[in-house]
Design an enzyme around this catalytic site. Sequence first.
Site, PDB file in Angstrom:
ATOM      1  N   CYS A 143      15.888  34.897  39.337  1.00  0.00           N
ATOM      2  CA  CYS A 143      14.879  35.900  39.634  1.00  0.00           C
ATOM      3  C   CYS A 143      15.243  36.582  40.958  1.00  0.00           C
ATOM      4  O   CYS A 143      15.755  35.930  41.875  1.00  0.00           O
ATOM      5  CB  CYS A 143      13.528  35.210  39.759  1.00  0.00           C
ATOM      6  N   HIS A 160      -0.089  54.368  22.889  1.00  0.00           N
ATOM      7  CA  HIS A 160       0.076  53.383  23.958  1.00  0.00           C
ATOM      8  C   HIS A 160       1.546  53.052  24.163  1.00  0.00           C
ATOM      9  O   HIS A 160       2.221  52.580  23.256  1.00  0.00           O
ATOM     10  CB  HIS A 160      -0.700  52.118  23.584  1.00  0.00           C
ATOM     11  N   HIS A 198      -5.501  48.741  36.093  1.00  0.00           N
ATOM     12  CA  HIS A 198      -6.599  49.370  35.353  1.00  0.00           C
ATOM     13  C   HIS A 198      -7.919  49.326  36.112  1.00  0.00           C
ATOM     14  O   HIS A 198      -8.851  50.039  35.786  1.00  0.00           O
ATOM     15  CB  HIS A 198      -6.822  48.642  34.026  1.00  0.00           C
ATOM     16  N   TYR A 226      11.691  45.816  41.214  1.00  0.00           N
ATOM     17  CA  TYR A 226      12.943  45.164  41.590  1.00  0.00           C
ATOM     18  C   TYR A 226      13.886  46.134  42.280  1.00  0.00           C
ATOM     19  O   TYR A 226      14.918  46.534  41.753  1.00  0.00           O
ATOM     20  CB  TYR A 226      13.571  44.499  40.355  1.00  0.00           C
ATOM     21  N   ARG A 257       9.556  32.499  34.426  1.00  0.00           N
ATOM     22  CA  ARG A 257       8.963  33.661  35.102  1.00  0.00           C
ATOM     23  C   ARG A 257       8.345  34.538  34.028  1.00  0.00           C
ATOM     24  O   ARG A 257       9.043  35.271  33.314  1.00  0.00           O
ATOM     25  CB  ARG A 257      10.052  34.431  35.874  1.00  0.00           C
TER      26      ARG A 257
HETATM   27  N1  MTE Z   1      10.779  39.211  29.420  1.00  0.00           N
HETATM   28  C1  MTE Z   1       9.520  39.350  29.004  1.00  0.00           C
HETATM   29  N2  MTE Z   1       9.291  39.791  27.749  1.00  0.00           N
HETATM   30  N3  MTE Z   1       8.461  39.107  29.809  1.00  0.00           N
HETATM   31  C2  MTE Z   1       8.649  38.694  31.110  1.00  0.00           C
HETATM   32  O1  MTE Z   1       7.669  38.456  31.818  1.00  0.00           O
HETATM   33  N4  MTE Z   1      10.281  38.196  32.874  1.00  0.00           N
HETATM   34  C3  MTE Z   1      11.591  38.596  33.369  1.00  0.00           C
HETATM   35  C4  MTE Z   1      12.673  38.199  32.368  1.00  0.00           C
HETATM   36  N5  MTE Z   1      12.317  38.631  31.050  1.00  0.00           N
HETATM   37  C5  MTE Z   1       9.978  38.561  31.576  1.00  0.00           C
HETATM   38  C6  MTE Z   1      11.037  38.801  30.670  1.00  0.00           C
HETATM   39  C7  MTE Z   1      11.920  37.999  34.639  1.00  0.00           C
HETATM   40  S1  MTE Z   1      11.316  38.792  36.017  1.00  0.00           S
HETATM   41  C8  MTE Z   1      12.740  36.932  34.757  1.00  0.00           C
HETATM   42  S2  MTE Z   1      13.197  36.358  36.296  1.00  0.00           S
HETATM   43  C9  MTE Z   1      13.280  36.247  33.595  1.00  0.00           C
HETATM   44  O2  MTE Z   1      12.781  36.790  32.369  1.00  0.00           O
HETATM   45  C10 MTE Z   1      12.915  34.784  33.619  1.00  0.00           C
HETATM   46  O3  MTE Z   1      13.422  34.143  32.490  1.00  0.00           O
HETATM   47  P1  MTE Z   1      12.987  32.659  32.163  1.00  0.00           P
HETATM   48  O4  MTE Z   1      11.489  32.588  32.211  1.00  0.00           O
HETATM   49  O5  MTE Z   1      13.554  32.339  30.832  1.00  0.00           O
HETATM   50  O6  MTE Z   1      13.585  31.809  33.241  1.00  0.00           O
END
Ligand code: MTE
Length: 612
Positions: A299, A148, A172, A433, A249
């Site tokens: 973001c 995985h 999925h 993105y 986020r």
């Molecule tokens: N890292 C992990 N492990 N999981 C996540 O969902 N989201 C990303 C990033 N790092 C994410 C992540 C996104 S899209 C953003 S915008 C930022 O973390 C948000 O950071 P915050 O929640 O600390 O503001």
Amino acid sequence: MSTPVLRQIGWDLLKVTRGLRPCLRHAQTFEPLQSSSFCARSIRPPTAIRTASSKAVPTRLPNPRRLRPLPFLAAGGGIFTILFASLQPFDDPIRIAQDAASSSPSDSDGGLPRYRLAEVKQHGPKSERPWVIYEDKVYDITDWVPAHPGGEVILRAAGGSIEPYWDIFSIHKSPYVREILEQYVVGRVHPIDLKDGRPLRDHIEDPFVADPARDARMRMLTEKPCNAETPNDELAKSFLTPNEVFYVRNHMWVPVVDEAESDNHNITIELPDGESKVYSVQDLKARFQQHAVTAVLQCSGNRRNDMTRYAQKTNGLQWTVGAISCAKWEGVRLRDVLADAGLSLEDPGEDAKHVQFSGLEAYGASIPVAAALDPMGDVLLAFKMNDAVLPRDHGFPVRVIVPGHVAARCVKWVNKIVVSDEESNTTWQRRDYKCFGPNEAKQDWDKYKAIQVMPVTSAITRTRLKPSTNTESDARSGQSESAGDRVVQIEGYAYSGGGREIQRVDVSLDGGETWDQAQLIDDTNLERGSKVWCWKRWKYEVGLSTIGANKNPHGEAKATLVVKATDDAYNTQPESHKSIYNLRGNLATAWHRVDFDLAAAQHSCEEGKDQE
Ligand code: MTE
């Protein structure tokens, strides 16, 4: 892609992976295919895994191979797992006596054995043979767990229903994936434990059950997973966003790391030559110089709602202006750790093009190696946020901070870092993105690069009525002289990525016809880092009667306030969202417009209230 094509590819994958089974047990990473043909290639295997505090020890990973799944399947989660699955027999099911009285399974299910939920539960993440339930069937996932790509995250579902997880990884939910999953069926859930063909609700684990509580002030977009904006008032109030209201986020649940054990949380670093080294949080804290950097995280979907409003429908969370916050981060420099792991900072080598990060729950992303190694780049593995332990929502016990870049690269709960010739193969790197042209409805994912450094943006976050007359800006512009006029204070932020400092913030009270400059607030903070990674807050004061003079030409008691910013490379914001429209609503950086309701303001004056 059509279902038959998918199916064919899937079966091709199955054929190949069956041949690779011995290697798959130890496979560590998967990389996307360059072409549509599937191949497994040998790489130089890691000869040893070293812990940071010890010498090299023999690795438990003999001769791993990397498989290259198809890019279009590079979604986080178990679809790879399923596609790579092979048809292995199961050999140790705990069979229970079938309750012939309560069901007649053999008619409909070919005599599959029935299992009580309690028994499935015994096949949890730590058991030798993990099982999952989908609808009313039980599947033995033992043989595909090692393959995985999201690591062992799939085990989160073991011992119970996989459906709540597939609600998150909705990719999925296709007949094709079901078809593959059917290869692993070992039984059915006993009818006593079913209601409407599904396991009883009480037995279905909520993946978000252990998520932390959130501050009531947050503007919640979705609770599971948590996506919440910093409220406008808080954006305006302080230079450093308090941890409790820093925007969140999350794509999935918040991993649970026991506080007492958090110093033992490990990060594995893998170099292109196959060498791996493991660092505990304790190692990182003890052995490397600590650095503090003040940086904004934003973001790529910040202000997406504006793009929807002024251009057309966009896909994704409809953030307004609060998917951005600023904090002081403390930790160790990634470049120091990579150097310690054996990467040459001067000459990292041809195979060192990207640094990939994986989080504990399955999320992953990467940055170019040049960004990771830049001595002025301040890329951190951070443990602290605003002088406090990193909160769980923000990556406890350790996260990546890549100042000036899109926050999607700042992987939280990081547990693996791979220096590679390839970008991270996740959907968050290869698809989500990116920005296409306004006309490009069909998105060719390989055409454009992933967003890294952020462009310039700004926003109005608050308008407040103050009880005085004749403001500085009125005096400058020779406008409002009227005694008794109420002052409107307009506040907001401006930010540019790449360490570029905001030079100027322009404000318009008439929809962009005429402009004046806002006052940049001098937020001094000593530990900024090598470049300007933070926002500038700004304010603009004007008499209410001056705004009134600019009211909407249609006679409505409304004025359109506009803000735009310019950074030190003289990059400035585009005028319209239409011109930068993209289906995903990324980088919605057009001039920020806010309707100012004059009638409500007059009313607020009487009431002594603010207007936002
Ligand atoms: N890292 C992990 N492990 N999981 C996540 O969902 N989201 C990303 C990033 N790092 C994410 C992540 C996104 S899209 C953003 S915008 C930022 O973390 C948000 O950071 P915050 O929640 O600390 O503001």
